[in-house]
Design a protein around this motif. Sequence first.
Motif, PDB file in Angstrom:
ATOM      1  N   GLN A  51      43.640  30.695  24.244  1.00 29.97           N
ATOM      2  CA  GLN A  51      44.181  32.022  23.967  1.00 29.97           C
ATOM      3  C   GLN A  51      45.607  32.193  24.468  1.00 29.97           C
ATOM      4  O   GLN A  51      46.395  32.902  23.889  1.00 29.97           O
ATOM      5  CB  GLN A  51      43.291  33.060  24.632  1.00 29.97           C
ATOM      6  N   LEU A  52      45.907  31.522  25.579  1.00 26.89           N
ATOM      7  CA  LEU A  52      47.264  31.659  26.113  1.00 26.89           C
ATOM      8  C   LEU A  52      48.063  30.378  25.895  1.00 26.89           C
ATOM      9  O   LEU A  52      49.114  30.189  26.475  1.00 26.89           O
ATOM     10  CB  LEU A  52      47.201  32.059  27.587  1.00 26.89           C
ATOM     11  N   ARG A  53      47.524  29.500  25.079  1.00 25.39           N
ATOM     12  CA  ARG A  53      48.217  28.292  24.612  1.00 25.39           C
ATOM     13  C   ARG A  53      48.825  27.453  25.728  1.00 25.39           C
ATOM     14  O   ARG A  53      49.884  26.872  25.592  1.00 25.39           O
ATOM     15  CB  ARG A  53      49.313  28.650  23.630  1.00 25.39           C
ATOM     16  N   GLY A  54      48.138  27.450  26.858  1.00 27.27           N
ATOM     17  CA  GLY A  54      48.609  26.582  27.942  1.00 27.27           C
ATOM     18  C   GLY A  54      49.925  27.035  28.539  1.00 27.27           C
ATOM     19  O   GLY A  54      50.648  26.243  29.141  1.00 27.27           O
ATOM     20  N   ILE A  74      50.234  44.440  31.935  1.00 27.46           N
ATOM     21  CA  ILE A  74      48.933  44.968  32.348  1.00 27.46           C
ATOM     22  C   ILE A  74      49.012  45.296  33.832  1.00 27.46           C
ATOM     23  O   ILE A  74      49.546  44.512  34.625  1.00 27.46           O
ATOM     24  CB  ILE A  74      47.811  43.934  32.097  1.00 27.46           C
ATOM     25  N   LEU A  75      48.472  46.441  34.180  1.00 33.01           N
ATOM     26  CA  LEU A  75      48.454  46.838  35.583  1.00 33.01           C
ATOM     27  C   LEU A  75      46.994  47.003  35.982  1.00 33.01           C
ATOM     28  O   LEU A  75      46.270  47.803  35.387  1.00 33.01           O
ATOM     29  CB  LEU A  75      49.225  48.161  35.717  1.00 33.01           C
ATOM     30  N   GLY A  76      46.562  46.210  36.951  1.00 33.14           N
ATOM     31  CA  GLY A  76      45.141  46.210  37.304  1.00 33.14           C
ATOM     32  C   GLY A  76      44.877  46.833  38.668  1.00 33.14           C
ATOM     33  O   GLY A  76      45.649  46.642  39.614  1.00 33.14           O
ATOM     34  N   PHE A  77      43.776  47.583  38.733  1.00 35.04           N
ATOM     35  CA  PHE A  77      43.265  48.110  40.001  1.00 35.04           C
ATOM     36  C   PHE A  77      41.810  47.677  40.100  1.00 35.04           C
ATOM     37  O   PHE A  77      41.206  47.252  39.113  1.00 35.04           O
ATOM     38  CB  PHE A  77      43.368  49.644  40.019  1.00 35.04           C
ATOM     39  N   HIS A  78      41.239  47.853  41.307  1.00 32.74           N
ATOM     40  CA  HIS A  78      39.841  47.447  41.463  1.00 32.74           C
ATOM     41  C   HIS A  78      38.871  48.384  40.746  1.00 32.74           C
ATOM     42  O   HIS A  78      37.832  47.960  40.270  1.00 32.74           O
ATOM     43  CB  HIS A  78      39.459  47.456  42.956  1.00 32.74           C
ATOM     44  N   THR A  79      39.215  49.668  40.721  1.00 30.09           N
ATOM     45  CA  THR A  79      38.238  50.634  40.185  1.00 30.09           C
ATOM     46  C   THR A  79      38.894  51.557  39.151  1.00 30.09           C
ATOM     47  O   THR A  79      40.124  51.746  39.155  1.00 30.09           O
ATOM     48  CB  THR A  79      37.678  51.532  41.316  1.00 30.09           C
ATOM     49  N   ARG A  80      38.070  52.186  38.341  1.00 30.84           N
ATOM     50  CA  ARG A  80      38.559  53.147  37.345  1.00 30.84           C
ATOM     51  C   ARG A  80      39.157  54.354  38.056  1.00 30.84           C
ATOM     52  O   ARG A  80      40.096  54.976  37.573  1.00 30.84           O
ATOM     53  CB  ARG A  80      37.406  53.602  36.448  1.00 30.84           C
ATOM     54  N   VAL A 121      27.115  39.057  42.440  1.00 30.78           N
ATOM     55  CA  VAL A 121      28.375  38.418  42.864  1.00 30.78           C
ATOM     56  C   VAL A 121      28.578  37.090  42.129  1.00 30.78           C
ATOM     57  O   VAL A 121      29.702  36.731  41.774  1.00 30.78           O
ATOM     58  CB  VAL A 121      28.406  38.223  44.398  1.00 30.78           C
ATOM     59  N   ARG A 122      27.468  36.389  41.897  1.00 37.35           N
ATOM     60  CA  ARG A 122      27.611  35.123  41.174  1.00 37.35           C
ATOM     61  C   ARG A 122      28.194  35.372  39.779  1.00 37.35           C
ATOM     62  O   ARG A 122      29.101  34.687  39.342  1.00 37.35           O
ATOM     63  CB  ARG A 122      26.252  34.422  41.046  1.00 37.35           C
ATOM     64  N   GLU A 123      27.673  36.409  39.124  1.00 30.81           N
ATOM     65  CA  GLU A 123      28.145  36.685  37.757  1.00 30.81           C
ATOM     66  C   GLU A 123      29.552  37.291  37.766  1.00 30.81           C
ATOM     67  O   GLU A 123      30.425  36.874  37.016  1.00 30.81           O
ATOM     68  CB  GLU A 123      27.169  37.633  37.068  1.00 30.81           C
ATOM     69  N   PHE A 124      29.753  38.267  38.640  1.00 26.43           N
ATOM     70  CA  PHE A 124      31.063  38.931  38.667  1.00 26.43           C
ATOM     71  C   PHE A 124      31.949  38.205  39.674  1.00 26.43           C
ATOM     72  O   PHE A 124      32.373  38.769  40.671  1.00 26.43           O
ATOM     73  CB  PHE A 124      30.890  40.410  39.004  1.00 26.43           C
ATOM     74  N   ASN A 125      32.201  36.943  39.385  1.00 30.58           N
ATOM     75  CA  ASN A 125      32.973  36.123  40.327  1.00 30.58           C
ATOM     76  C   ASN A 125      34.474  36.232  40.034  1.00 30.58           C
ATOM     77  O   ASN A 125      34.883  36.924  39.102  1.00 30.58           O
ATOM     78  CB  ASN A 125      32.484  34.665  40.276  1.00 30.58           C
ATOM     79  N   VAL A 126      35.250  35.523  40.805  1.00 28.54           N
ATOM     80  CA  VAL A 126      36.702  35.694  40.687  1.00 28.54           C
ATOM     81  C   VAL A 126      37.256  35.136  39.370  1.00 28.54           C
ATOM     82  O   VAL A 126      38.285  35.583  38.877  1.00 28.54           O
ATOM     83  CB  VAL A 126      37.434  35.082  41.903  1.00 28.54           C
ATOM     84  N   PHE A 127      36.541  34.182  38.791  1.00 20.72           N
ATOM     85  CA  PHE A 127      37.027  33.645  37.507  1.00 20.72           C
ATOM     86  C   PHE A 127      36.851  34.689  36.404  1.00 20.72           C
ATOM     87  O   PHE A 127      37.602  34.726  35.444  1.00 20.72           O
ATOM     88  CB  PHE A 127      36.308  32.339  37.173  1.00 20.72           C
ATOM     89  N   ARG A 128      35.831  35.517  36.573  1.00 23.87           N
ATOM     90  CA  ARG A 128      35.654  36.605  35.618  1.00 23.87           C
ATOM     91  C   ARG A 128      36.796  37.620  35.783  1.00 23.87           C
ATOM     92  O   ARG A 128      37.340  38.129  34.814  1.00 23.87           O
ATOM     93  CB  ARG A 128      34.298  37.280  35.877  1.00 23.87           C
ATOM     94  N   TRP A 129      37.133  37.885  37.033  1.00 22.05           N
ATOM     95  CA  TRP A 129      38.237  38.823  37.309  1.00 22.05           C
ATOM     96  C   TRP A 129      39.515  38.338  36.613  1.00 22.05           C
ATOM     97  O   TRP A 129      40.129  39.066  35.835  1.00 22.05           O
ATOM     98  CB  TRP A 129      38.439  38.907  38.827  1.00 22.05           C
ATOM     99  N   MET A 145      41.370  39.633  32.886  1.00 22.59           N
ATOM    100  CA  MET A 145      42.787  40.025  32.814  1.00 22.59           C
ATOM    101  C   MET A 145      43.533  39.166  31.802  1.00 22.59           C
ATOM    102  O   MET A 145      44.311  39.662  30.993  1.00 22.59           O
ATOM    103  CB  MET A 145      43.437  39.864  34.195  1.00 22.59           C
ATOM    104  N   LEU A 146      43.260  37.868  31.856  1.00 27.32           N
ATOM    105  CA  LEU A 146      43.981  36.964  30.952  1.00 27.32           C
ATOM    106  C   LEU A 146      43.527  37.161  29.508  1.00 27.32           C
ATOM    107  O   LEU A 146      44.324  37.005  28.580  1.00 27.32           O
ATOM    108  CB  LEU A 146      43.791  35.509  31.395  1.00 27.32           C
ATOM    109  N   THR A 147      42.246  37.498  29.318  1.00 28.98           N
ATOM    110  CA  THR A 147      41.781  37.777  27.956  1.00 28.98           C
ATOM    111  C   THR A 147      42.509  39.001  27.407  1.00 28.98           C
ATOM    112  O   THR A 147      42.971  39.006  26.258  1.00 28.98           O
ATOM    113  CB  THR A 147      40.256  38.037  27.949  1.00 28.98           C
ATOM    114  N   ASP A 148      42.615  40.025  28.255  1.00 30.56           N
ATOM    115  CA  ASP A 148      43.347  41.216  27.808  1.00 30.56           C
ATOM    116  C   ASP A 148      44.808  40.877  27.533  1.00 30.56           C
ATOM    117  O   ASP A 148      45.408  41.389  26.590  1.00 30.56           O
ATOM    118  CB  ASP A 148      43.251  42.324  28.869  1.00 30.56           C
ATOM    119  N   ALA A 149      45.349  39.998  28.366  1.00 33.32           N
ATOM    120  CA  ALA A 149      46.746  39.594  28.148  1.00 33.32           C
ATOM    121  C   ALA A 149      46.871  38.891  26.800  1.00 33.32           C
ATOM    122  O   ALA A 149      47.823  39.123  26.050  1.00 33.32           O
ATOM    123  CB  ALA A 149      47.208  38.678  29.270  1.00 33.32           C
TER     124      ALA A 149
END
Length: 802
Positions: free
Chosen positions: A303-306, A502-508, A759-767, A771-775
């Motif tokens: 998606q971000l072409r490397g 994109i500007l990210g925060f932890h919560t809505r 926590v296993r599912e919502f891990n840092v790679f998901r975070w 963000m990168l998917t939205d980017a």
Amino acid sequence: MQTIRLQLRFLLPLIAVVIATAYLVLPLVDGVTLRWFARDLDSRGAVVANALSDSVVEAIRANRPKQLEKLFERALQDERLFAIGLCSPDGQMLVRTPAFPTELNCFDALQISSRRDPRLMLNGGPVHVAMHDVIDQPHPVAVADAASDVASAPPAAGASAADNGVAVAAAAAASEATAQTAPVTVGRLVLLHDLSFIEKRSQDTRRYLVGLIAALGLVMALITMVVAQLSWRGWVLGVRALLRGEGIISPMTGSSSATSVELQPFAADLRERLRDLEDEYRRMQGPEADWSAERLQALLMTQLRGDQVIVVSNREPYIHEHGKDGRIVVKRPASGLVTAVEPVMRACSGTWIAHGSGDADREVVDANDRVAVPPGQDDYQLRRLWLTAEEEQGYYFGFANEGLWPLCHVAHVRPVFRESDWEAYKAVNQRFADAVVAEARSEDPIVLVQDYHFALLPAMVREKLPNATILTFWHIPWPNPESFGICPWRREILQGMLGSTILGFHTRFHCKNFIETVDRFLEARIEHEHSTISFREDETLVEAYPISIEWPADATIASWPSVPEARRIVRERLGLQPDTTLAVGIDRFDYTKGILERLNAVERLLEKHAEWIGRFVFVQVAAPTRSSLEEYKNFQERVERLTLRINERFGRPGYQPVHLLAQHHDSHAVNELLRAADMCIVTSLHDGMNLVSKEFVAARDDEQGVLILSRFAGAAREMTEALIVNPYHVEETADALHRAATMPAAEQRARMASLRATVREFNVFRWAGRMLTDAGRWRLKARVDARVARYRHAGDPDQRGL
Ligand code: F6P
């Protein structure tokens, strides 16, 4: 590689066809050659029979079996004739040469010779059986002098020359009796031809044919390969060239043809459509699958072409310091930011720009101030920036930590805003922005800006790299507009942040506060439905991305001490009884962490539940941080005083209820403590997320232990199975401590298992992945917008080409 695969795609069917051809053709050719030879032998046999015919008739008439034998022996000099026999018209064997098989009688010979394949297998090999009539033409009567040779019985199998004589006399008599006026068949020659030479020839033919087919196949394969190679290269070069906008490349010359200019719009369209398709495909794969380092890498490559990833943060992930013995040691800082972003960088490679704060940092970098990290793995580059003491004082201690930090945390510590700090903050932001531009290898890198130290940097980078994708993540809370409004440079800060894609925060909740703040202080267009802010030329997506940790790999878990072992080690080290109920808190020594509040709760627990005195111990790890700041010094003193008071009040010889460990603990020691504990206390007064709570859960593969979590930490929104407390409510927190200390193992297991799954599912790679998917989606949208604008510009109002 692709070319080889393509060629194999041509070659393999070709080889299969060649083998199949050989299998089909060879038996066919074999059969035909055999038939040829059989026919050849038949005609040869006819010639031989004709040649012998007169002599045989004569010998029969003269009743001279010996003559017949000699005659046949002479005929056998033809190398292919194996044996000859002579049958009487009524099927008796009259004469046979020695090699003639005794088991072959005239009837069998007749039967075999009339078959389509008149082959007979003998011990010495196959023979061809043919029978030819011996005809006595009309002739003048001749009286045979053969009385002595006459016999009435046919020769038996294995008959000798003498026996042959008896039989021939009988045949001669028959001839005499009937012949004179019409042709008479006086016998049948049985010719046995040796077929071994045919077998040999057939083998030769087969070998020749196999060779021929293989050679033909090889030639065809070579031609196919060359053609495929040329056309594939041509296509690849052509498509690549088109995608680069260079027009068509000749496969022979490798150079761009003259038509490239006309093809450029087509190439651009093709390129964009391919990207759109690819993005669509990626999206169809869905975000729900597990996020891992590999999936994040794949996302980056597709998606971000490397594209290049550049991280900017104040705190560096690895600090080189001089140890006590003078040797250089590498330290990992106590930082949630580093805990989260470091695994992402390991997966993505790229460059991390940060302040070089270690006293040995300069000794390990190269001429460009870069060092490959993690040490020994070299997954990415750490580019260090050096700050003067004044810069660090103004930008880091001053504006960031005396101004923005208390401003955003609303933790009852007054923010301090000094003009000089603001100047330093601006200057340092510009220096880091310049470093980003210098590190960028393309005009559109992905820049991950971390935290409140760099509020101005996004707009500064945007100015130099308008096409960069800038993802800013604000690791701390965002206050309401009234609170934020006390900052003298609120507009500049908001404008700087709105340079982000994109500007990210932890919560809505923090996103909402930010959007309302912008609404209050800037002239910007806000699309609440899409959570976007358009300010001047730029649009920013404001989104919630709850940060997390890397879920430990099986190998990592295997390297940990077992829980009983960790319990034993920690209790022994701290001089605790083996059955002590142990509560731990692990934080930076920061006033936002609610350390005073949790000490108050421990004190209240011991007041309310005296049974815990002597049995309950609270260990607080407090990593020194920003210690030169007055607020921090005061806070640390207050914590120390309170600890002393509790220990004096409830301590006994051999029992100290609170252990304050105000030192940096490495990840191994932290993990050991978390595994040894019965509960982990997180009572932040305000926290963006708080990753210690997630680390505790990840450390407990035994599914035991209780998490007590402040409702003011972002983590409380995800980790609902924890005991959620209001840290300002001492009674409630003390009760939670008691409940945790008495919680049955089954309830602990149920809560912990559920927390672990989250926590296993919502891990840092998901975070990072979200963000990168939205980017990626954002970049796609930008491309489509640009395309529409191009078509408009090119006067294609119907936009047929879109
Ligand atoms: O909480 C915000 C934050 O940047 C964290 O991400 C990190 O744990 C901490 O502050 C780092 O503090 P410092 O770098 O000032 O020691």
